[in-house]
Every structure is written in C-alpha cells, then in structure tokens.
Write an enzyme that holds these catalytic residues in place. Structure first.
Site, mmCIF file in Angstrom:
data_model
loop_
_atom_site.group_PDB
_atom_site.id
_atom_site.type_symbol
_atom_site.label_atom_id
_atom_site.label_comp_id
_atom_site.label_asym_id
_atom_site.label_seq_id
_atom_site.Cartn_x
_atom_site.Cartn_y
_atom_site.Cartn_z
ATOM 1 N N SER A 57 0.766 -1.271 -0.281
ATOM 2 C CA SER A 57 -0.077 -0.055 0.136
ATOM 3 C C SER A 57 0.786 1.124 -0.032
ATOM 4 O O SER A 57 2.065 1.192 0.410
ATOM 5 C CB SER A 57 -1.048 0.086 1.240
HETATM 6 N N1 SAH Z 1 -1.082 -4.131 3.815
HETATM 7 C C1 SAH Z 1 -0.505 -4.910 2.524
HETATM 8 C C2 SAH Z 1 -1.306 -4.751 1.688
HETATM 9 C C3 SAH Z 1 -1.433 -5.660 0.413
HETATM 10 S S1 SAH Z 1 -2.639 -5.290 -0.917
HETATM 11 C C4 SAH Z 1 0.797 -4.357 2.540
HETATM 12 O O1 SAH Z 1 1.160 -3.209 2.865
HETATM 13 O O2 SAH Z 1 1.691 -5.009 1.747
HETATM 14 C C5 SAH Z 1 -3.823 -5.956 -0.228
HETATM 15 C C6 SAH Z 1 -3.907 -7.646 0.002
HETATM 16 O O3 SAH Z 1 -5.129 -8.147 0.352
HETATM 17 C C7 SAH Z 1 -3.303 -8.471 -0.935
HETATM 18 O O4 SAH Z 1 -2.015 -9.034 -1.001
HETATM 19 C C8 SAH Z 1 -4.416 -9.616 -1.614
HETATM 20 O O5 SAH Z 1 -3.887 -10.711 -1.968
HETATM 21 C C9 SAH Z 1 -5.233 -9.228 -0.205
HETATM 22 N N2 SAH Z 1 -6.757 -10.100 -0.347
HETATM 23 C C10 SAH Z 1 -7.698 -9.735 -1.195
HETATM 24 N N3 SAH Z 1 -8.770 -10.451 -1.027
HETATM 25 C C11 SAH Z 1 -8.460 -11.164 0.157
HETATM 26 C C12 SAH Z 1 -9.141 -11.912 0.850
HETATM 27 N N4 SAH Z 1 -10.687 -12.200 0.585
HETATM 28 N N5 SAH Z 1 -8.745 -12.331 2.013
HETATM 29 C C13 SAH Z 1 -7.304 -12.255 2.233
HETATM 30 N N6 SAH Z 1 -6.485 -11.515 1.614
HETATM 31 C C14 SAH Z 1 -7.058 -10.849 0.610
#
Ligand code: SAH
Length: 207
Positions: A57
């Site tokens: 993010s």
């Molecule tokens: N906080 C993380 C953000 C990653 S982006 C960082 O700073 O790296 C959001 C993440 O949500 C992705 O890795 C995606 O795979 C995950 N995601 C999407 N839908 C999801 C679900 N239903 N359950 C678990 N993870 C999910």
C-alpha cells in the site's frame, strides 16, 4: 526519496500525527517489504508491485488508515490482506509484546513472503504476529472478538462477519470501493459510520 523525508512529508501533510505511529514508521523499514529491484523506490509515496497483481500500500494511505484506527499497546487486531506484511509489522510495533496481530492473506506465496519479511523483526517468533492463509472476507472467527479490524483490500460493502467479530467499543477501518470507512461499534447492534472519499485499493476477493 529517503525514509526521513517521506516521514517528514507525511507529518507536514497532516497524515502522520501520533507519536507511536510515527515511531513505528521510523522503526519498520519499508525497504524490507518490497521486492529487491524496487528497494530504491521504497520511500517514494506510492504503492509498489509485490507480485501476483498485488501492491504494497501507499505510505500516505497506510498512515491515514492507522491514524483513524488508533491502535494502542496491548490490543488484539485483525489485519485483512497481509500482502507484503508491512502494515502488519507497523501494527505489531505499536501493540507491542502484550498485543496480538492476526493478519490474513489469501495468496499463499504472499503469505510466505509476509512471514519472511517479518522474520527480521522477530514479531512471529515473539508471538505478536500470526499470518493466516485464508479468505479474510469472512474475518477470523476463531480469535474474535477484536479491539480493532483493518483491511487493505476494497470491499463492495463491509462484510457482516467483520462487524460481528468486533468488540463493543471497538473500531473497524476498511476500504469500501474508493472510500475509507470507519465504523465504531457502540453496542451489539449499533454502529457509527464515517466515510473518507478519494482513495484507491486492490479489490477484496470474495470467493
Ligand atoms: N497491507 C498490505 C497490502 C497488500 S494489498 C501491504 O502493505 O503490503 C491487499 C492484499 O489483500 C493483497 O495481498 C491481496 O491478496 C489481499 N486480499 C484480497 N482479498 C483478500 C481476501 N478475501 N482475504 C485475504 N486477503 C485478501
């Protein structure tokens, strides 16, 4: 851009305010959570690819959401969408040894990546963070209720399970479409809602 400059910009822009959150941004190195070829960009204020069509993010968004969440020492927090593990590490730093972060990730390779990235901070070994490979759209009932819930992927509406798994007096901060929604649980059935417009997120996958 350097880490200190990014943090200064986030403070002067009004995104970072709380000393414990600022300290976590200083201690947890975003460089440790981006792919090797993107290390030089780790302190630019933008989301960066982490593979599997997902991103770490944007610092501004994480700062804004953490300030809304108001995480405190000793709290139990559910973190949906662990991705690189960066936000989970920031949360772990804030809740400390008496707190607990349950972070859910649906993509197995990212779950492993998050665990690897978190290793150098010892948060998993100390029992502060647990990364779960699961569908976070249903929350994680096993460890409920939570003081706080935060999501990094955007839902169409806030899942009922998340609301149910929140303590009365607890707060949930989650993206809904292009907004950030804050829900305060004021009784078993009542919530107070605030919405902040104009953000973008990867979608929450609901299987
Ligand atoms: N906080 C993380 C953000 C990653 S982006 C960082 O700073 O790296 C959001 C993440 O949500 C992705 O890795 C995606 O795979 C995950 N995601 C999407 N839908 C999801 C679900 N239903 N359950 C678990 N993870 C999910």
């Amino acid at each position: 851009m350097e880490k200190e400059k990014l943090i200064r910009d986030l403070i002067s822009g009004g995104y970072l305010k709380t000393p414990a959150i600022i300290e976590a941004f200083q201690k947890i190195d975003r460089q440790d959570f981006v792919p090797p070829e993107l290390k030089l960009q780790a302190y630019s204020n933008e989301p960066l690819p982490i593979g599997h069509l997902q991103t770490i993010s944007q610092p501004l968004t994480v700062a804004f959401m953490l300030e809304l969440l108001e995480p405190k020492s000793g709290e139990k927090i559910l973190d949906i969408g662990a991705g690189s593990g960066w936000q989970s590490a920031l949360l772990a730093e804030i809740v400390g040894e008496t707190g607990k972060i349950f972070a859910i990730e649906r993509i197995l390779k990212l779950k492993s990546m998050a665990e690897n990235n978190l290793k150098r901070y010892g948060f998993i070994e100390k029992g502060i963070v647990k990364i779960l490979w699961d569908d976070g759209s249903k929350g994680y009932a096993k460890e409920a209720p939570y003081d706080k819930i935060i999501a990094a992927a955007s839902a169409e509406t806030i899942p009922e399970s998340w609301k149910n798994q929140l303590k009365v007096g607890g707060r949930l901060v989650a993206p809904v479409k292009n907004s950030i929604v804050v829900l305060d649980k004021i009784s078993e059935t009542q919530f107070e809602e605030k919405e902040y417009f104009g953000f973008s997120f990867v979608p929450l996958v609901v299987d």
